[in-house]
Design an enzyme around this catalytic site. Structure first.
Site, mmCIF file in Angstrom:
data_model
loop_
_atom_site.group_PDB
_atom_site.id
_atom_site.type_symbol
_atom_site.label_atom_id
_atom_site.label_comp_id
_atom_site.label_asym_id
_atom_site.label_seq_id
_atom_site.Cartn_x
_atom_site.Cartn_y
_atom_site.Cartn_z
ATOM 1 C CB THR A 180 -0.913 0.000 1.253
ATOM 2 O OG1 THR A 180 -1.662 -1.210 1.244
ATOM 3 C CG2 THR A 180 -1.860 1.183 1.257
ATOM 4 C CB VAL A 181 3.219 2.690 2.510
ATOM 5 C CG1 VAL A 181 4.113 3.913 2.594
ATOM 6 C CG2 VAL A 181 2.147 2.737 3.595
ATOM 7 N NE ARG B 14 4.819 -11.280 1.956
ATOM 8 C CZ ARG B 14 4.044 -10.815 2.915
ATOM 9 N NH1 ARG B 14 4.235 -11.210 4.154
ATOM 10 N NH2 ARG B 14 3.076 -9.954 2.657
ATOM 11 C CE LYS C 71 1.531 1.931 12.135
ATOM 12 N NZ LYS C 71 0.783 2.477 11.031
ATOM 13 C CB VAL D 130 3.403 9.446 14.199
ATOM 14 C CG1 VAL D 130 2.247 9.901 15.091
ATOM 15 C CG2 VAL D 130 4.369 8.580 14.978
ATOM 16 C CB ILE E 244 -0.387 14.746 10.161
ATOM 17 C CG1 ILE E 244 -1.854 14.469 9.842
ATOM 18 C CG2 ILE E 244 -0.253 15.974 11.039
ATOM 19 C CD1 ILE E 244 -2.687 14.169 11.083
ATOM 20 C CD GLU F 193 -4.549 -4.208 8.232
ATOM 21 O OE1 GLU F 193 -4.522 -5.269 7.577
ATOM 22 O OE2 GLU F 193 -4.086 -3.132 7.816
ATOM 23 C CE LYS G 178 -0.049 5.174 13.842
ATOM 24 N NZ LYS G 178 -1.456 5.112 13.414
ATOM 25 N N GLY H 273 -3.436 5.569 4.589
ATOM 26 C CA GLY H 273 -3.781 5.480 3.170
ATOM 27 C C GLY H 273 -2.539 5.655 2.319
#
Ligand SMILES: NC(=O)c1ccc[n+]([C@@H]2O[C@H](COP(=O)([O-])OP(=O)(O)OC[C@H]3O[C@@H](n4cnc5c(N)ncnc54)[C@H](OP(=O)(O)O)[C@@H]3O)[C@@H](O)[C@H]2O)c1
Length: 430
Positions: free
Chosen positions: A16-17, A48, A108, A135, A139, A193, A208, A305
């Site tokens: 995702t990231v 993977r 984190k 975290v 932001i 999840e 965090k 996200g």
């Protein structure tokens, strides 16, 4: 590195990231190259499963499942870790630091368990370890604490740092849904999840908070020391009564500098409706900082996200790449001074409280509850009672009390024959 040589980046993980990072690097390639003075090149990508579909922009020839190819490549300048979890991420990040490469991570859990060690290793090696995305997703809280507020003392912070908890609590309050129904909806919408325990159990927020405590208070603490409560025990009745008393229930990560020790705690709390955090709903995150000279400041935004998180990862990448090209690598890590700090026990906390008793409605019940609370120096502020089939819910808020005293009173009341279990307790945020 010659002036226009590309900065060679290896991605450890491309889910995702990582996928968001690939997209942002391609979408903003020209602008980023201008800012750095050289292009960023995705030179290696470790995954993977080689056959999984990836971001269409990704050159598949750089994708591998062999960590040795990626970690053994001496031409890499920066490793970006978006694998998640502690093992094998920790070993791979350590190897990257040993090779004197800069590391950017969104992890984190890794930072909460080994962050202080990794910061010290990176400082000793003279390389940067950047973790803005760990975290608050998009932001810029880490940068704010590390740079913008470097001139001030952070006295306290209080944050909504888990979007899943905030979404679930918002649904319970605004739609009267049960905890289970709200979690199911969060899963359907991709906010939670399949196993939501890390989030709703409060553990992700605790990870965090440990990261925030490193930056805000220079505190080196162990994750096991942070008192952590999730949101499972909350019932729709708590949201209803909170509303009636003028509060919103939020899941908070709270930190305070007490001098020799730090107060760190993660739990649901009643936030007064007129406070900024009360209006942060849905999957949004928000962190309120109280600086000694600055006073209060609030950062709000999307805390997870692919793209919001990639914004933070790529901003770190930009910083470490620029520092490396300017031969100023390691400054970011050297600026973090950590010392071991004790975490104050929750029993020593002085707070106002919300307490909900379930009792059989017999004559004298209320008097006994009042007596036990009075014996523990707990003064009731407001009280409401509701009854259904002979069982009463007595809900009260208290004036400021010591948590250990209140706890003792609740134990004594729970032992009374009229009690239907131990009272639910929620802290009221300042
Ligand atoms: N998702 C978010 O919104 C968000 C926000 C902030 C921070 N984070 C943090 O960012 C990190 C990544 O999260 P994510 O949501 O992107 O996770 P993800 O979608 O599960 O992606 C993980 C990636 O790592 C790869 N991977 C996992 N174990 C591996 C192994 N042993 N060897 C090689 N590759 C391996 C996976 O490969 P395959 O693709 O082949 O499975 C995948 O590409 C975590 O630390 C998370 O806490 C996430």
């Amino acid at each position: 590195m010659a002036t226009s040589d590309p900065v060679r980046v290896a991605l450890l993980g491309c889910g995702t990231v990582g996928g968001g990072v690939v997209r942002l690097l391609y979408d903003n390639a020209r602008y980023l190259a201008e800012r750095i003075g050289a292009p960023l090149e995705i030179a290696r990508v470790l995954v993977r499963d080689e056959d999984k579909p990836r971001a269409p922009e990704l050159d598949r020839s750089v994708v591998t499942t062999d960590p040795e190819i990626v970690l053994g490549d001496d031409s890499i300048d920066v490793y970006v870790e978006t694998i998640g979890g502690v093992d094998p991420a920790r070993e791979w990040v350590e190897r990257a630091i040993e090779k004197k490469c800069a590391v950017v991570t969104a992890n984190k859990m890794l930072l909460a368990t080994s962050g202080a060690d990794l910061v010290e290793r990176a400082a000793a090696a003279g390389v940067d370890l950047a973790f803005e995305a760990s975290v608050g997703g998009g932001i810029p809280i880490i940068r704010t604490l590390r740079e913008a507020l470097a001139s001030d003392w952070v006295e306290s912070l209080s944050g909504i740092v888990n979007g899943t908890c905030n979404f679930v609590l918002s649904r319970m309050r605004e739609h009267g849904e049960s905890f289970d129904a709200a979690v199911k909806l969060a899963q359907e919408l991709g906010y939670a999840e399949v196993d939501p325990e890390l989030d709703v159990g409060g553990h992700d927020a605790a990870h965090k908070l440990v990261v925030l405590a490193m930056l805000a208070f220079g505190a080196r603490v162990s994750i096991d020391e942070v008192p952590t409560e999730g949101i499972r025990a909350l019932e729709p009745i708590d949201h209803r009564f909170a509303k009636r008393f003028g509060y919103v229930v939020k899941h908070l990560a709270i930190g305070r500098d007490l001098g020799d020790s730090v107060e760190l705690r993660v739990h649901p709390a009643l936030v007064p409706e007129d406070k900024p955090l009360a209006s942060v709903s849905g999957v949004l995150n928000a962190i309120e900082i109280e600086g000694r000279a600055l006073g209060p400041a609030l950062l709000v935004g999307r805390g997870a996200g692919a793209m919001p998180t990639a914004v933070s990862v790529v901003a770190d990448l930009l910083d470490v790449a620029r520092a490396r090209r300017g031969n100023a690598g390691g400054l970011m890590t050297r600026g973090i001074q950590l010392r071991r700090r004790a975490v104050a026990p929750l029993g020593a906390l002085r707070s106002r409280y919300y307490v909900r008793f379930r009792v059989e409605n017999r004559p004298g019940t209320l008097a006994r509850i009042a007596q036990a609370l009075g014996d523990a120096n707990v003064v009731v502020e407001q009280m409401v009672q509701e009854e259904e089939s002979g069982v009463a819910s007595i809900v009260m808020t208290t004036h400021e009390a010591v948590e250990a005293d209140l706890s003792r009173a609740l134990d004594a009341i729970a032992a009374q024959p009229f009690s239907r279990g131990r009272a639910a307790l929620l802290r009221i945020a300042r």
